[in-house]
Design a protein around this motif. Sequence first.
Motif, PDB file in Angstrom:
ATOM      1  N   ASP A 101      83.710  11.265  35.872  1.00 59.53           N
ATOM      2  CA  ASP A 101      83.657  11.964  34.303  1.00 59.53           C
ATOM      3  C   ASP A 101      84.904  13.035  34.831  1.00 59.53           C
ATOM      4  OD1 ASP A 101      83.789  13.756  32.553  1.00 59.53           O
ATOM      5  OD2 ASP A 101      81.898  14.167  31.895  1.00 59.53           O
ATOM      6  N   ILE A 102      85.843  13.061  34.577  1.00 60.07           N
ATOM      7  CA  ILE A 102      87.036  13.947  34.393  1.00 60.07           C
ATOM      8  C   ILE A 102      87.709  14.286  33.052  1.00 60.07           C
ATOM      9  CG2 ILE A 102      89.420  12.714  33.581  1.00 60.07           C
ATOM     10  CD1 ILE A 102      89.452   9.628  34.450  1.00 60.07           C
ATOM     11  N   SER A 103      86.740  14.808  32.427  1.00 59.89           N
ATOM     12  CA  SER A 103      86.581  16.009  31.925  1.00 59.89           C
ATOM     13  C   SER A 103      86.678  17.361  32.610  1.00 59.89           C
ATOM     14  CB  SER A 103      85.798  15.841  30.851  1.00 59.89           C
ATOM     15  OG  SER A 103      84.666  15.945  30.881  1.00 59.89           O
ATOM     16  N   LYS A 104      85.628  16.674  33.284  1.00 55.30           N
ATOM     17  CA  LYS A 104      84.843  17.659  33.974  1.00 55.30           C
ATOM     18  C   LYS A 104      86.047  18.591  35.330  1.00 55.30           C
ATOM     19  CE  LYS A 104      79.907  17.329  34.280  1.00 55.30           C
ATOM     20  NZ  LYS A 104      78.634  16.875  34.526  1.00 55.30           N
ATOM     21  N   HIS A 105      87.051  17.928  35.734  1.00 54.01           N
ATOM     22  CA  HIS A 105      87.888  17.919  37.312  1.00 54.01           C
ATOM     23  C   HIS A 105      88.496  18.626  36.140  1.00 54.01           C
ATOM     24  CE1 HIS A 105      85.107  16.003  39.741  1.00 54.01           C
ATOM     25  NE2 HIS A 105      85.245  14.529  38.322  1.00 54.01           N
ATOM     26  N   ARG A 106      89.411  18.547  34.705  1.00 56.37           N
ATOM     27  CA  ARG A 106      90.262  19.085  34.219  1.00 56.37           C
ATOM     28  C   ARG A 106      89.778  20.274  34.001  1.00 56.37           C
ATOM     29  NH1 ARG A 106      95.017  15.641  33.754  1.00 56.37           N
ATOM     30  NH2 ARG A 106      94.501  13.780  32.814  1.00 56.37           N
ATOM     31  N   GLU A 107      88.457  20.366  33.174  1.00 55.14           N
ATOM     32  CA  GLU A 107      88.231  21.898  33.505  1.00 55.14           C
ATOM     33  C   GLU A 107      88.314  22.812  34.124  1.00 55.14           C
ATOM     34  OE1 GLU A 107      84.179  24.052  31.814  1.00 55.14           O
ATOM     35  OE2 GLU A 107      83.921  22.191  32.412  1.00 55.14           O
ATOM     36  N   VAL A 108      87.859  22.442  35.733  1.00 57.49           N
ATOM     37  CA  VAL A 108      88.424  22.701  36.618  1.00 57.49           C
ATOM     38  C   VAL A 108      90.330  23.197  36.871  1.00 57.49           C
ATOM     39  CG1 VAL A 108      88.225  23.024  39.404  1.00 57.49           C
ATOM     40  CG2 VAL A 108      86.591  22.161  37.926  1.00 57.49           C
ATOM     41  N   GLN A 109      90.917  22.068  36.115  1.00 53.48           N
ATOM     42  CA  GLN A 109      92.471  22.406  37.312  1.00 53.48           C
ATOM     43  C   GLN A 109      93.087  23.161  36.284  1.00 53.48           C
ATOM     44  OE1 GLN A 109      94.213  18.956  34.985  1.00 53.48           O
ATOM     45  NE2 GLN A 109      95.847  19.364  36.009  1.00 53.48           N
ATOM     46  N   ASN A 110      92.073  23.576  34.589  1.00 49.00           N
ATOM     47  CA  ASN A 110      92.706  24.989  33.892  1.00 49.00           C
ATOM     48  C   ASN A 110      92.692  26.380  34.921  1.00 49.00           C
ATOM     49  OD1 ASN A 110      94.076  22.551  32.261  1.00 49.00           O
ATOM     50  ND2 ASN A 110      92.053  22.348  31.204  1.00 49.00           N
ATOM     51  N   ILE A 111      91.317  26.046  34.850  1.00 47.39           N
ATOM     52  CA  ILE A 111      90.580  27.634  35.332  1.00 47.39           C
ATOM     53  C   ILE A 111      91.384  27.397  36.813  1.00 47.39           C
ATOM     54  CG2 ILE A 111      89.586  28.806  36.402  1.00 47.39           C
ATOM     55  CD1 ILE A 111      86.891  27.021  35.504  1.00 47.39           C
ATOM     56  N   MET A 112      92.268  27.178  37.737  1.00 49.80           N
ATOM     57  CA  MET A 112      92.568  27.335  38.643  1.00 49.80           C
ATOM     58  C   MET A 112      94.184  26.721  38.643  1.00 49.80           C
ATOM     59  SD  MET A 112      90.722  27.464  41.257  1.00 49.80           S
ATOM     60  CE  MET A 112      92.034  27.577  42.222  1.00 49.80           C
ATOM     61  N   THR A 113      95.281  26.604  37.495  1.00 52.48           N
ATOM     62  CA  THR A 113      96.005  26.788  37.110  1.00 52.48           C
ATOM     63  C   THR A 113      95.849  28.147  36.529  1.00 52.48           C
ATOM     64  OG1 THR A 113      96.541  23.957  36.091  1.00 52.48           O
ATOM     65  CG2 THR A 113      98.099  25.697  35.682  1.00 52.48           C
ATOM     66  N   GLU A 114      95.363  29.170  35.334  1.00 52.41           N
ATOM     67  CA  GLU A 114      95.262  30.262  34.654  1.00 52.41           C
ATOM     68  C   GLU A 114      95.327  31.104  36.369  1.00 52.41           C
ATOM     69  OE1 GLU A 114      91.770  31.024  32.415  1.00 52.41           O
ATOM     70  OE2 GLU A 114      92.904  29.121  30.893  1.00 52.41           O
ATOM     71  N   GLU A 115      94.371  31.051  37.320  1.00 46.45           N
ATOM     72  CA  GLU A 115      94.423  31.415  38.822  1.00 46.45           C
ATOM     73  C   GLU A 115      96.045  31.552  39.545  1.00 46.45           C
ATOM     74  OE1 GLU A 115      91.020  32.040  41.133  1.00 46.45           O
ATOM     75  OE2 GLU A 115      92.032  31.663  43.140  1.00 46.45           O
TER      76      GLU A 115
END
Length: 517
Positions: free
Chosen positions: A462-476
């Motif tokens: 399920d790529i959507s979950k990994h996308r969510e983590v990616q967005n959080i880490m990009t903000e960090e």
Amino acid sequence: MNNATHLHQMSSPSRATVFTAEQISYINDLHLPAVMSIDVAAQDDTTHVQTKSDLWEFVRLGRIHTLRFDLSPELNKLLKLLVVKYTSGHLAPLTKETFTTLKKCIRTFDSFSYKTFYKWLEVCAAGDGRGYFEVKSVTRYLIRMGFPDFEIDDLESLVRLPVPPTSDPSLRYQDVEATMPSHLKNLIINRLVEFGMPDGLASLSDKQLKDLSILAISYAVGCRPQQFAKLIGGSVKLHAMNHKTGLKRYLLAVPLVKQSSVTDSTTPVALSSEIGRIIDEYKKRFAIGDGDTLYPYDGDKKRSLSKQMHLSLNDALLFIQPKYVKLAIESQRMDRPEYSLYDFRHNIGHSMAMLNASAEEIAMVLGHATTVAASYYIEATPEIALLKHKALGQNPVWEGMMGLLLTGYSVDEAEWDGYFVSGIVRGKFIKRIGGCERHQNQCHLQKVRSCYGCFYFRPFRDISKHREVQNIMTEELLDVVDISQEGQGVLNPLIDTATQTKNEIEMVINRLQGGFR
């Protein structure tokens, strides 16, 4: 005689390479893998080549490359093994052009010795530089292999060789950084932390523990063989401990070497609690007191202490490999990794220079009496740092290759029956992004954040979950960059950590999108 004339004479086609009887015996005993595995960079790339043939053909990024081994039987076998090692160490095979250049240079040497290779490289650096980086890489592999007339300690002088002026700056990056690829360093870190825990220590045999302790000190401090010989049990001490958290801080007294006035001076260098626990357990099992030699010479007259430490180091590197790598090595589909104490020493100096450490700080950690050697790392840093960002951080081909190395196969959540990976990242709960195949009951890493670079991680599809983590880490990452710039700390090491985490997540996403299973 000018440099160009000297180089031409050393490369005269009329000369033929001559092996000594000892070298021929060594080559005959060499084990050549049945196939050379290739990390693919595109969908239609060749994945492996049969090494028995004297004509190797493979497709790489839409181009057909042909490597022809048409030298003497001994030189063909040795050259094949060197190409296999190069392909594994650089995550890419030699192209037809670079192989032809390498073969042309090597076949003209009148002897196979470090002195011959060193002199050729020295002259080549002052000339057109053609073949310099390929021959230098091969020289490293011959030293690591322990090929006759190539000593482990020769790697130290190889680092200080001048680099030829070249219009292709990426070659300079390759020469400095490719000695130890990033995925190997990540593997070492994760394994040291894993085996530094109580469950991990209990699972180690005495030999595995000793080998791993040598790897730990090499990675953290970069000791020479002579420095290992000076270490005693009291060189590693517990410096401080937090009784509430159980965290410990260790110090290693690094002995200085190659100095005339002082022979017993030491410099304290901090060690992580995991590395400290590994060494503590080693001292306990082998009953090593504070005044005892930490790594005593085993008395084998056929090998020096340098060779003894080299063998232990590489046994540890093989031990920490994932199961699929060990199986590939056993089935002759992959060559085992080989590195030296000097490779780790080089990695320490280069890494510190990349983080803006001073020459004095680098000299202190490496146990140098002067700052002369540290200057070699610092001089290359600005150009290398920029090339690293351009060549790796913005290169989707490299990201795709690394994505294949970071994690195992992907799975569907409904099919998974092991540990689930869930955690909190920046205050947000992330549920079930994948499974974990770790052997221990408890994980020593931070959930979710550290999983994408772990070889026990099995990402769910399920790529959507990994996308969510990616967005959080990009903000960090953006926040860390902003804070660092405000404090003028552009070389903040947290930027590299956040960037690496973000890249690891993107690699897993790219892998899932590309249909890799």
